[in-house]
Design an enzyme around this catalytic site. Structure first.
Site, PDB file in Angstrom:
ATOM      1  N   ASP A  14       9.114   3.058  -2.429  1.00 34.76           N
ATOM      2  CA  ASP A  14       9.228   2.739  -3.844  1.00 34.76           C
ATOM      3  C   ASP A  14       8.266   1.599  -4.166  1.00 34.76           C
ATOM      4  O   ASP A  14       7.404   1.262  -3.361  1.00 34.76           O
ATOM      5  CB  ASP A  14      10.671   2.380  -4.211  1.00 34.76           C
ATOM      6  CG  ASP A  14      11.217   1.260  -3.329  1.00 34.76           C
ATOM      7  OD1 ASP A  14      10.456   0.321  -2.992  1.00 34.76           O
ATOM      8  OD2 ASP A  14      12.402   1.309  -2.972  1.00 34.76           O
ATOM      9  N   ASN A  63       3.230   0.796   5.686  1.00 37.27           N
ATOM     10  CA  ASN A  63       2.446  -0.418   5.428  1.00 37.27           C
ATOM     11  C   ASN A  63       2.700  -1.433   6.531  1.00 37.27           C
ATOM     12  O   ASN A  63       3.799  -1.501   7.080  1.00 37.27           O
ATOM     13  CB  ASN A  63       2.868  -1.022   4.080  1.00 37.27           C
ATOM     14  CG  ASN A  63       2.084  -2.282   3.740  1.00 37.27           C
ATOM     15  OD1 ASN A  63       0.856  -2.272   3.752  1.00 37.27           O
ATOM     16  ND2 ASN A  63       2.782  -3.358   3.445  1.00 37.27           N
ATOM     17  N   HIS A  91       2.678  -5.536   7.469  1.00 34.07           N
ATOM     18  CA  HIS A  91       2.762  -6.839   6.797  1.00 34.07           C
ATOM     19  C   HIS A  91       2.926  -7.931   7.844  1.00 34.07           C
ATOM     20  O   HIS A  91       3.776  -7.798   8.740  1.00 34.07           O
ATOM     21  CB  HIS A  91       3.937  -6.853   5.823  1.00 34.07           C
ATOM     22  CG  HIS A  91       4.034  -8.120   5.049  1.00 34.07           C
ATOM     23  ND1 HIS A  91       3.052  -8.526   4.164  1.00 34.07           N
ATOM     24  CD2 HIS A  91       4.983  -9.103   5.026  1.00 34.07           C
ATOM     25  CE1 HIS A  91       3.400  -9.689   3.631  1.00 34.07           C
ATOM     26  NE2 HIS A  91       4.554 -10.053   4.140  1.00 34.07           N
ATOM     27  N   MET A 140      -4.679  -3.717  -0.906  1.00 35.32           N
ATOM     28  CA  MET A 140      -4.187  -4.811  -1.743  1.00 35.32           C
ATOM     29  C   MET A 140      -3.695  -4.342  -3.117  1.00 35.32           C
ATOM     30  O   MET A 140      -3.940  -4.987  -4.135  1.00 35.32           O
ATOM     31  CB  MET A 140      -5.271  -5.879  -1.899  1.00 35.32           C
ATOM     32  CG  MET A 140      -5.773  -6.429  -0.573  1.00 35.32           C
ATOM     33  SD  MET A 140      -4.447  -7.008   0.522  1.00 35.32           S
ATOM     34  CE  MET A 140      -3.944  -8.475  -0.345  1.00 35.32           C
ATOM     35  N   HIS A 141      -3.014  -3.198  -3.133  1.00 38.06           N
ATOM     36  CA  HIS A 141      -2.360  -2.725  -4.351  1.00 38.06           C
ATOM     37  C   HIS A 141      -0.941  -2.295  -3.998  1.00 38.06           C
ATOM     38  O   HIS A 141      -0.707  -1.774  -2.909  1.00 38.06           O
ATOM     39  CB  HIS A 141      -3.071  -1.498  -4.946  1.00 38.06           C
ATOM     40  CG  HIS A 141      -4.350  -1.786  -5.653  1.00 38.06           C
ATOM     41  ND1 HIS A 141      -4.577  -2.911  -6.398  1.00 38.06           N
ATOM     42  CD2 HIS A 141      -5.494  -1.053  -5.741  1.00 38.06           C
ATOM     43  CE1 HIS A 141      -5.798  -2.882  -6.898  1.00 38.06           C
ATOM     44  NE2 HIS A 141      -6.377  -1.761  -6.510  1.00 38.06           N
ATOM     45  N   GLU A 149      -0.534  -7.153  15.211  1.00 33.59           N
ATOM     46  CA  GLU A 149      -0.631  -6.089  14.214  1.00 33.59           C
ATOM     47  C   GLU A 149      -1.261  -4.835  14.811  1.00 33.59           C
ATOM     48  O   GLU A 149      -0.754  -3.721  14.625  1.00 33.59           O
ATOM     49  CB  GLU A 149      -1.492  -6.536  13.028  1.00 33.59           C
ATOM     50  CG  GLU A 149      -0.828  -7.478  12.070  1.00 33.59           C
ATOM     51  CD  GLU A 149      -1.752  -7.828  10.905  1.00 33.59           C
ATOM     52  OE1 GLU A 149      -1.237  -8.169   9.848  1.00 33.59           O
ATOM     53  OE2 GLU A 149      -2.983  -7.756  11.058  1.00 33.59           O
ATOM     54  N   GLY A 181     -10.954  -4.169   7.743  1.00 33.89           N
ATOM     55  CA  GLY A 181     -10.528  -2.951   8.433  1.00 33.89           C
ATOM     56  C   GLY A 181     -10.268  -3.102   9.917  1.00 33.89           C
ATOM     57  O   GLY A 181     -10.506  -2.164  10.674  1.00 33.89           O
ATOM     58  N   ASN A 185      -7.297  -3.333  11.378  1.00 33.89           N
ATOM     59  CA  ASN A 185      -6.222  -2.399  11.728  1.00 33.89           C
ATOM     60  C   ASN A 185      -6.720  -0.957  11.699  1.00 33.89           C
ATOM     61  O   ASN A 185      -6.314  -0.134  12.519  1.00 33.89           O
ATOM     62  CB  ASN A 185      -5.025  -2.580  10.788  1.00 33.89           C
ATOM     63  CG  ASN A 185      -4.148  -3.748  11.194  1.00 33.89           C
ATOM     64  OD1 ASN A 185      -3.659  -3.810  12.313  1.00 33.89           O
ATOM     65  ND2 ASN A 185      -3.960  -4.693  10.292  1.00 33.89           N
TER      66      ASN A 185
END
Length: 199
Positions: A151, A112, A114, A95-96, A184, A12, A14
């Site tokens: 999506d 999100n 990345h 992580m989904h 990040e 955690g 971020n």
């Protein structure tokens, strides 16, 4: 007040950057309304509790064990989040990959982060894969992006903000990871400000 849901699976860092930005006023009129983890041991849950933020634990394993489809897991999480009336869902090491059973409840409101640039190293272990590519002489830099998750694609955007992170000749994987994580933390706050119209 802009209310955020932050979804995590790990330490955690971020999340902590977002909590700190809310507390400092860098994200004005914004608060983390709830933190969700799919892992009970995720340290990010402790970070949330330390700041008095409500937490939800929503594991996938019981669904898998019962033979229930992933869409049920996603729909149930959307139902659990509904009472918090969040303006934005921030995936911060979650992580989904969500199905439309979740995403349809938050159109253009799921973002999100990345640790790679658009089109490069989607999915897991992006930093390690970039470092290995650098060692092979294939790239000279990597980066970080924050993107919408409209999506079921993996790390495909549309991109909100991105930043190049150079890879230095004396970098180890650890020093590169540290520089990417620092990027990040700043970039996620910039993206949230932009999406919420705080810039």
């Amino acid at each position: 007040m802009n209310r955020l849901a932050v979804l995590i699976s790990g330490s955690g860092t971020n999340l902590q950057a977002i909590l700190d930005a809310c507390a400092s006023g860098e994200l004005p009129d914004t608060q983390v309304a709830v933190v969700v983890s799919n892992r009970i041991a995720a340290y990010g849950l402790q970070r949330a509790k330390a700041c008095g933020v409500p937490t939800l634990y929503h594991p996938l394993k019981p669904y898998r064990d019962a033979g229930r489809p992933r869409e049920e897991y996603d729909a149930d999480l959307a139902a659990k989040l509904a009472p918090y009336a969040v303006a934005l869902v921030c995936l911060a090491g979650w992580m989904h990959v969500f199905s439309m059973a979740f995403l349809k409840h938050y159109p253009q409101r799921v973002i999100n982060i990345h640790p790679a640039l658009p089109g490069a190293f989607p999915g897991m272990h992006a930093i390690e894969r970039a470092y290995e590519a650098y060692l092979r002489g294939e790239i000279s830099h990597t980066g970080v992006m924050v993107h919408y998750a409209p999506d079921e694609g993996v790390d495909v955007g549309p991109v909100i903000v991105q930043r190049v992170v150079p890879i230095c000749p004396d970098d180890t994987l650890e020093t590169l990871e540290a520089r990417i994580h620092a990027t990040e933390h700043a970039l996620y706050i910039e993206a949230i400000r932009q999406v919420l119209g705080l810039t």
